[in-house]
Design a protein around this motif. Structure first.
Motif, short mmCIF file in Angstrom:
data_model
loop_
_atom_site.label_atom_id
_atom_site.label_comp_id
_atom_site.label_asym_id
_atom_site.label_seq_id
_atom_site.Cartn_x
_atom_site.Cartn_y
_atom_site.Cartn_z
N MET A 229 0.84 -1.19 0.00
CA MET A 229 0.00 0.00 0.00
C MET A 229 0.88 1.25 0.00
SD MET A 229 -3.05 1.04 2.56
CE MET A 229 -3.84 2.60 2.42
N ILE A 230 0.42 2.28 -0.65
CA ILE A 230 1.12 3.55 -0.71
C ILE A 230 1.04 4.20 0.67
CG2 ILE A 230 1.05 5.85 -1.74
CD1 ILE A 230 -0.15 4.51 -4.22
N ASP A 231 2.17 4.79 1.12
CA ASP A 231 2.16 5.45 2.42
C ASP A 231 3.08 6.66 2.41
OD1 ASP A 231 4.58 4.17 2.40
OD2 ASP A 231 4.29 3.08 4.25
N GLY A 232 3.14 7.35 3.53
CA GLY A 232 4.02 8.49 3.69
C GLY A 232 3.69 9.64 2.74
N PRO A 233 4.73 10.37 2.32
CA PRO A 233 4.52 11.52 1.43
C PRO A 233 3.85 11.14 0.10
CG PRO A 233 6.74 11.55 2.30
CD PRO A 233 6.12 10.25 2.72
N TYR A 234 4.11 9.95 -0.39
CA TYR A 234 3.51 9.46 -1.63
C TYR A 234 1.99 9.34 -1.46
CZ TYR A 234 3.52 6.46 -5.87
OH TYR A 234 3.34 5.92 -7.12
N PHE A 235 1.57 8.88 -0.29
CA PHE A 235 0.14 8.79 0.03
C PHE A 235 -0.48 10.20 0.04
CE2 PHE A 235 -3.29 9.03 3.16
CZ PHE A 235 -4.14 8.03 2.72
N VAL A 236 0.19 11.13 0.72
CA VAL A 236 -0.30 12.50 0.81
C VAL A 236 -0.41 13.11 -0.59
CG1 VAL A 236 0.21 14.83 1.68
CG2 VAL A 236 0.56 12.83 3.16
N LEU A 237 0.60 12.90 -1.41
CA LEU A 237 0.59 13.41 -2.78
C LEU A 237 -0.58 12.84 -3.58
CD1 LEU A 237 2.20 15.15 -4.83
CD2 LEU A 237 3.46 13.08 -5.42
N THR A 238 -0.84 11.56 -3.41
CA THR A 238 -1.95 10.92 -4.12
C THR A 238 -3.30 11.45 -3.64
OG1 THR A 238 -0.59 8.93 -4.40
CG2 THR A 238 -2.97 8.69 -4.73
N VAL A 239 -3.46 11.62 -2.35
CA VAL A 239 -4.70 12.19 -1.81
C VAL A 239 -4.86 13.62 -2.31
CG1 VAL A 239 -5.86 12.95 0.31
CG2 VAL A 239 -4.81 10.68 0.20
N LEU A 240 -3.79 14.39 -2.33
CA LEU A 240 -3.85 15.75 -2.84
C LEU A 240 -4.26 15.76 -4.32
CD1 LEU A 240 -3.41 18.74 -2.17
CD2 LEU A 240 -1.01 18.43 -2.80
N GLY A 241 -3.75 14.81 -5.09
CA GLY A 241 -4.16 14.69 -6.49
C GLY A 241 -5.64 14.39 -6.61
N ALA A 242 -6.13 13.46 -5.81
CA ALA A 242 -7.55 13.12 -5.86
C ALA A 242 -8.43 14.30 -5.46
CB ALA A 242 -7.83 11.91 -4.95
N VAL A 243 -8.04 15.00 -4.42
CA VAL A 243 -8.85 16.12 -3.94
C VAL A 243 -8.86 17.27 -4.94
CG1 VAL A 243 -9.00 17.93 -2.15
CG2 VAL A 243 -8.62 15.54 -1.49
N THR A 244 -7.70 17.63 -5.47
CA THR A 244 -7.66 18.75 -6.43
C THR A 244 -8.40 18.40 -7.71
OG1 THR A 244 -5.44 18.11 -7.18
CG2 THR A 244 -5.59 19.85 -5.49
N CYS A 245 -8.26 17.19 -8.19
CA CYS A 245 -9.00 16.77 -9.40
C CYS A 245 -10.50 16.78 -9.14
CB CYS A 245 -8.54 15.40 -9.88
SG CYS A 245 -6.90 15.41 -10.63
N ALA A 246 -10.90 16.35 -7.96
CA ALA A 246 -12.33 16.35 -7.62
C ALA A 246 -12.87 17.78 -7.55
CB ALA A 246 -12.55 15.63 -6.29
N LEU A 247 -12.09 18.70 -7.00
CA LEU A 247 -12.54 20.09 -6.94
C LEU A 247 -12.70 20.67 -8.34
CD1 LEU A 247 -10.35 21.38 -3.97
CD2 LEU A 247 -12.85 21.15 -4.00
N VAL A 248 -11.75 20.40 -9.22
CA VAL A 248 -11.85 20.88 -10.60
C VAL A 248 -13.06 20.25 -11.28
CG1 VAL A 248 -10.72 20.85 -12.87
CG2 VAL A 248 -9.39 21.41 -10.81
N ALA A 249 -13.26 18.96 -11.08
CA ALA A 249 -14.43 18.30 -11.67
C ALA A 249 -15.72 18.94 -11.18
CB ALA A 249 -14.42 16.80 -11.34
#
Length: 159
Positions: free
Chosen positions: A1-21
Motif C-alpha cells: 500500500m502507498i504510504d508516507g509523502p507518496y500517500f499524501v501526494l496521491t490524496v492531494l491529487g484526488a482532492v484537487t482533481c475532484a474540486l476541478v471536476a
C-alpha cells in the motif's frame, strides 16, 4: 500500500482533481444553460466576465495545482513503481493532464479568447455565441469526465 509523502501526494491529487471536476460539472449542468438562455449580448458579457475571474488565484491554484500534482505524481510513480496502484495512478495523471488540462489549453481557452474579441451587439457576435456555447460546453463535458475519472483512478491507486 502507498504510504508516507507518496500517500499524501496521491490524496492531494484526488482532492484537487475532484474540486476541478466539481467546478466543471457546475458549468456543464447549469451555468452554460443559464448563460445560453440570456440574450446573446448579455450571455457574452457574462461569460467574458467569468473568464476573467476564472484566471485569478482561487481557481487557478486548484486547477494548476492538480496539474502540478499530476506531473509530480507521474514522475514519482515511475521512479518508485509501487507493487500496487501504479497503473491506476499513471492513468489518473494522464486523464487529468491530457483530458482536463490539455483540453482546456487546446479547446476551451482558444474559444474564450475568440469570445473576448467579438462584438456582442452584432449579428456575427450572436452567431458566434450560439456556436461557442455548444462547442465550449461539449469540451467542458470532456474535461469534467476526465477530472472525475482521474479522481477515481487516484482513489483506486490508494486501495
Amino acid at each position: 500500500m502507498i504510504d508516507g509523502p507518496y500517500f499524501v501526494l496521491t490524496v492531494l491529487g484526488a482532492v484537487t482533481c475532484a474540486l476541478v471536476a466539481g467546478v466543471f460539472i457546475g458549468f456543464s449542468t447549469f451555468v452554460m444553460r443559464g448563460l445560453a438562455a440570456l440574450p446573446s449580448a448579455q450571455g457574452i458579457a457574462a461569460m467574458n466576465a467569468i473568464n476573467v475571474t476564472a484566471v485569478r488565484p482561487p481557481f487557478m491554484a486548484v486547477f494548476m495545482g492538480a496539474t502540478g500534482v499530476s506531473v509530480v505524481l507521474a514522475v514519482v510513480t515511475f521512479v518508485v513503481w509501487p507493487d500496487e496502484g501504479a497503473v491506476e495512478l499513471l492513468l489518473g495523471c494522464a486523464l487529468y493532464l491530457f483530458g482536463c488540462f490539455g483540453v482546456t489549453v487546446v479547446a476551451n481557452v482558444p474559444r474564450n479568447n475568440e469570445l473576448a474579441k467579438v462584438d456582442a451587439a452584432s449579428e456575427s457576435g450572436a452567431e458566434y455565441w450560439r456556436t461557442y456555447v455548444a462547442e465550449w460546453t461539449m469540451w467542458n463535458h470532456i474535461r469534467t469526465g476526465a477530472a472525475t475519472a482521474a479522481t477515481v483512478s487516484f482513489i483506486l491507486g490508494l486501495t
